[in-house]
Every structure is written in structure tokens, then in C-alpha cells.
Design a protein around this motif. Structure first.
Motif, PDB file in Angstrom:
ATOM      1  N   UNK A  10     -16.312  14.183  16.923  1.00 25.04           N
ATOM      2  CA  UNK A  10     -17.031  14.009  18.193  1.00 25.04           C
ATOM      3  C   UNK A  10     -16.383  12.920  19.034  1.00 25.04           C
ATOM      4  N   UNK A  11     -15.939  11.859  18.384  1.00 24.26           N
ATOM      5  CA  UNK A  11     -15.334  10.754  19.123  1.00 24.26           C
ATOM      6  C   UNK A  11     -13.983  11.185  19.707  1.00 24.26           C
ATOM      7  N   UNK A  12     -13.220  11.979  18.955  1.00 24.71           N
ATOM      8  CA  UNK A  12     -11.956  12.515  19.495  1.00 24.71           C
ATOM      9  C   UNK A  12     -12.237  13.386  20.714  1.00 24.71           C
ATOM     10  N   UNK A  13     -13.201  14.286  20.585  1.00 22.47           N
ATOM     11  CA  UNK A  13     -13.527  15.172  21.710  1.00 22.47           C
ATOM     12  C   UNK A  13     -13.891  14.340  22.932  1.00 22.47           C
ATOM     13  N   UNK A  14     -14.738  13.324  22.686  1.00 23.43           N
ATOM     14  CA  UNK A  14     -15.199  12.480  23.783  1.00 23.43           C
ATOM     15  C   UNK A  14     -14.021  11.809  24.500  1.00 23.43           C
ATOM     16  N   UNK A  15     -13.086  11.282  23.712  1.00 21.24           N
ATOM     17  CA  UNK A  15     -12.008  10.511  24.337  1.00 21.24           C
ATOM     18  C   UNK A  15     -10.842  11.371  24.830  1.00 21.24           C
ATOM     19  N   UNK A  16     -10.815  12.659  24.443  1.00 18.42           N
ATOM     20  CA  UNK A  16      -9.736  13.534  24.936  1.00 18.42           C
ATOM     21  C   UNK A  16     -10.200  14.375  26.122  1.00 18.42           C
ATOM     22  N   UNK A  17     -11.513  14.333  26.350  1.00 21.55           N
ATOM     23  CA  UNK A  17     -12.089  15.141  27.427  1.00 21.55           C
ATOM     24  C   UNK A  17     -11.437  14.746  28.753  1.00 21.55           C
TER      25      UNK A  17
END
Ligand SMILES: Nc1ncnc2c1ncn2[C@@H]1O[C@H](COP(=O)(O)OP(=O)(O)O)[C@@H](O)[C@H]1O
Ligand SMILES: [Mg+2]
Length: 424
Positions: free
Chosen positions: A320-327
């Protein structure tokens, strides 16, 4: 937006048009062009990237991407929090094209400073509040935005949110609900984020205060600051008052800083107990990286009597944190499972830094080769490899405390985690 840039209304219409016709390449490139003119570089880059995904050979998209990437790095707003960046190193090697202009600037600044040198030391009148105007936020994040950490959410729901949502339970538990919650764990793992999400869940306002920021060496000032903050929270109720770095009030700090924090702690106890003032609708969440340094009086029943351990993100949370920061970044072919597996033991902040690093690698490569490209898994792999998890030193000091301190059951969750990680 720069003064000469296109007007905001045109951009808004164009954004809407692109949303309606997502495959219209010409329209999207027009939008990218206007975004570059408005210095909205990262948005422009992601639109160019979108076109390049659709049509990898598009010359105009490549040109625009190069134009966007060639803008000064400082024009963008997505710089990471604490770590030095890869781009910093790259920038150092690029010579400034306009040295004379810079020299002129400094000469001017110097002459201005010489005219008005302020006194080096000033006196603060005793008892006067120096607290800055505290921000009252209305957070839009909820627990659904917190990735993974299912046990933390379940605990928050059972111990804090469910009774608050249910008026019957609330009356029944009126007394025990007076107390607050102490969130503890290693830095960068989501304590502040979760506190903000709790406010979002309750539809409450949110005030975040670092205790170190309100401490003042002048007698009486810290207490005035504390009282002001609680009064603001009471006026803003329902409100989550988030007191960060509570260890700054601990006995150890008094010794090292040679100041007596007793009166400040007492003031906090008075505010928490709400004897003179009504604390209805004020929910106090404390946070610390060093729970063992918290003043024991703060932990007594009715005060910050419940604890919540927030550990480094689990696999789900890391995704979730990767998704958040790659968005919103121009990415292609990212394997989330691989990213999560490679970052076991990383904090949320470490992951944010890894994403930032990957973006910079792709950017530097694009600039060097003159051939814009998207952020790929290889960039993330490399960026992750270069990071040492910032949580390790915390775990080692936690181990010492848990191993040699008295075991009164306070750190039972932490003890269990250290055992699981074979650190105990
Ligand atoms: N479980 C999580 N889900 C999504 N993002 C997270 C999570 N944990 C941490 N983060 C990210 O990491 C950043 C650092 O977390 P923060 O709450 O500031 O840490 P702490 O207060 O514990 O030092 C947050 O801004 C957030 O983007
Ligand atoms: Mg924090």
C-alpha cells in the motif's frame, strides 16, 4: 503558477477534456505543454509518460518529456523529507549557466544585510506564549487509507473507535473513556498517519503538536502554551489532539537539559484530567519513539493508560505504501510483490525514500541519455538496495530496554515482536 503561464481556467477545462477523452493523444500533449508552462512539472511528466505508454515512439511526447525533465529540479514540489537525494549529487556536478547573475544577487543581499544586522540575543518577556498559531486540520484520510496493519486497526476499533461511535457504550464507559491512547513504535512507521486517520474516522478535527516545540526555558511559558493548545482543542471539539514526542517531558530529558519539567508535566496532567475544563469531545493521542522514557504519571489510569504498538509495515502495508508513493509518477512494469518482499523491515518513510530514489535514477538517466524513459522495476531494485532500514537502531535499543528493564507488562507486544524477529 508563473505570471506568464496560461490561465487556470484554460487548464481546468483541458484537464476535464483529457479525462473525458483519455486516449486523445494530441489533447493530452497540449495539456502537458500548458502544464510545463505553468511549472507543474510532475503532472506534465506523468501525462507525457501516459502518451509514451500508449505510443512509445511519439516524437512530440519525447520532446515534451525532455523539456519537462530539463526544467530546474527545484521547480518541482515532490522532494523527500530528510534524506539527501540522488539529484543533489547530480546537481552539484552541473555548472550554473549564469554565475554573474548569482554573484550580483549575493552582493546585493550582503549590502542589505550590512545595513540591518539584528541583535544576536533577545529576551522573551516571562509568561508570554510563544506558541505559533496551531493548525486545526480536518483530515480526509481514514483507516482505509492505512495499508495493512490489520491488528492495529482492529485494536483501535475495539478499544477506541467502537465505544466512541456508540452513545450507549459511551455512557457506560464514560469514566474509562476519559483516558487517551499512547501510540509507540519506531520512527517513520505511521504513528502520525494513524492518529490523523483516527480523526478522519471520527469526522473530528485534528491538531498535531510536537512537545519539544512548546517547551520554553522561561518559567511558566511551557505551561501557558500547553493550556492554550488544550483550550484550542476544546473549542474545536470533536477534536483529536495529537501530542507527539511525549518522551520530551520524561525525567531523562530534565536531567540532560538541566531544566525542571515537573511543572509542565503537572500542567499536562491537569489538562488531561480536565478538572477545571470540560474535555468532552477531546480525544488525546500521545506518541513516542521512546515509551520507556515517558513520565510514569502520564501512564496512570484515566490518562494515557492504553498503549498501541505500531511496528514496521507488514507485507500488505508495504504494498500500500509503494502504491501511495508511486501514484502519479511515470512508472511501467512495477512488481509490487517483489518490492514488498525486498523491503521487509523497512519503515514507511524508508519506502517513500526508495520511491523517490527510483524516480531520480530514471530522471538522471533520461537527462544523460537525452531519451526520456519511465521508472522501471530495475530503478526500484537499485534504490532499495542502497537503503539501510532506519528501524534497525531503534530495534536494538528497544531490545536493551526490554531485556534489562523491569517487566511490568507494559511492553508485552514489543517483547513478542522482538522474539518473533529473533532479537530476544
Ligand atoms: N500503513 C501505512 N500505510 C500507508 N502509508 C504509510 C503507512 N505507514 C507509514 N506510511 C507512510 O510513511 C510516512 C511516515 O509515517 P509517519 O506517520 O510520519 O511515521 P511516525 O509518525 O511513526 O514517525 C507517512 O507519511 C505515510 O506516507
Ligand atoms: Mg510522527
Amino acid at each position: 503558477m508563473s505570471d506568464e503561464g496560461p490561465d487556470e481556467a484554460a487548464l481546468v477545462s483541458l484537464l476535464a477534456a483529457v479525462e473525458r477523452a483519455p486516449d486523445d493523444i494530441a489533447l493530452r500533449l497540449l495539456l502537458a505543454r500548458l502544464l510545463i508552462d505553468s511549472d507543474r512539472i510532475s503532472e506534465a511528466v506523468s501525462h507525457c509518460a501516459r502518451v509514451l505508454e500508449q505510443s512509445p515512439g511519439d516524437a512530440q511526447a519525447k520532446d515534451l518529456m525532455a523539456l519537462a525533465l530539463g526544467k530546474p529540479v527545484g521547480a518541482d514540489d515532490s522532494s523527500p523529507a530528510q534524506h539527501p537525494t540522488h539529484a543533489d549529487t547530480a546537481r552539484d556536478s552541473i555548472s550554473d549557466p549564469r554565475p554573474s547573475e548569482q554573484e550580483g544577487f549575493w552582493r546585493h543581499a550582503e549590502s542589505q544585510l550590512a545595513d540591518a544586522i539584528p541583535p544576536m540575543f533577545v529576551d522573551q518577556p516571562a509568561g508570554e506564549s510563544v506558541a505559533p498559531a496551531w493548525d486545526v486540520e480536518r483530515p480526509s484520510v481514514t483507516l482505509a487509507d492505512v495499508g495493512g496493519l490489520e491488528h492495529v486497526k482492529a485494536r483501535l476499533n475495539a478499544a477506541f473507535l467502537a465505544p466512541l461511535r456508540n452513545p450507549g457504550l459511551r455512557r457506560l464507559y464514560a469514566k474509562s473513556l476519559r483516558g487517551g491512547l499512547l501510540i509507540y513504535g519506531p520512527p517513520g512507521c505511521g504513528k502520525t498517519f494513524i492518529a490523523r486517520a483516527v480523526a478522519g474516522e471520527l469526522g473530528a478535527k485534528f491538531i498535531a503538536v510536537g512537545i519539544a516545540d512548546i517547551l520554553d526555558i522561561h518559567v511558566g511559558t511551557s505551561e501557558v502554551n500547553l493550556h492554550d493548545i488544550f483550550q484550542l482543542a476544546r473549542r474545536s471539539a470533536p477534536c483529536v489532539l495529537f501530542l507527539d514526542e511525549l518522551d520530551a517531558l520524561g525525567p531523562k530529558r530534565s536531567l540532560t537539559r538541566n531544566i525542571n519539567l515537573r511543572t509542565t508535566v503537572n500542567q499536562l496532567l491537569t489538562e488531561l484530567d480536565g478538572v477545571a475544563d470540560d474535555n468532552d469531545g477531546v480525544f488525546v493521542l500521545g506518541a513516542t519513539n521512546q515509551p520507556w522514557d515517558i513520565d510514569a504519571a502520564l501512564r496512570r489510569p484515566g490518562r494515557l493508560d492504553r498503549t498501541l504498538l505500531v511496528l514496521p509495515p507488514d507485507d500488505q502495508a508495504r504494498r500500500a505504501i509503494f502504491v501511495h508513493h508511486l501514484k502519479g509518477r511515470p512508472i511501467a512494469g512495477i512488481d509490487l510483490a517483489r518490492c514488498a518482499a525486498a523491503t521487509d523491515g523497512f519503515s514507511g518513510a524508508d519506502i517513500a525514500y526508495a520511491c523517490e530514489g527510483a524516480a531520480e535514477l530514471a530522471l538522471i538517466d533520461s537527462v544523460n541519455s537525452g531519451n526520456p524513459r519511465l521508472i522501471a522495476q530495475a530503478d526500484l531494485d537499485e534504490s532499495i538496495r542502497e537503503i539501510t532500514p532506519s528501524v534497525t537502531p531503534w530495534l536494538l535499543s528497544a531490545r536493551t530496554v526490554v531485556e534489562y528493564g523491569t517487566d511490568d507488562g507494559t511492553f508485552k507486544d514489543l517483547r513478542a515482536y522482538l522474539k518473533r524477529r529473533r532479537l530476544l
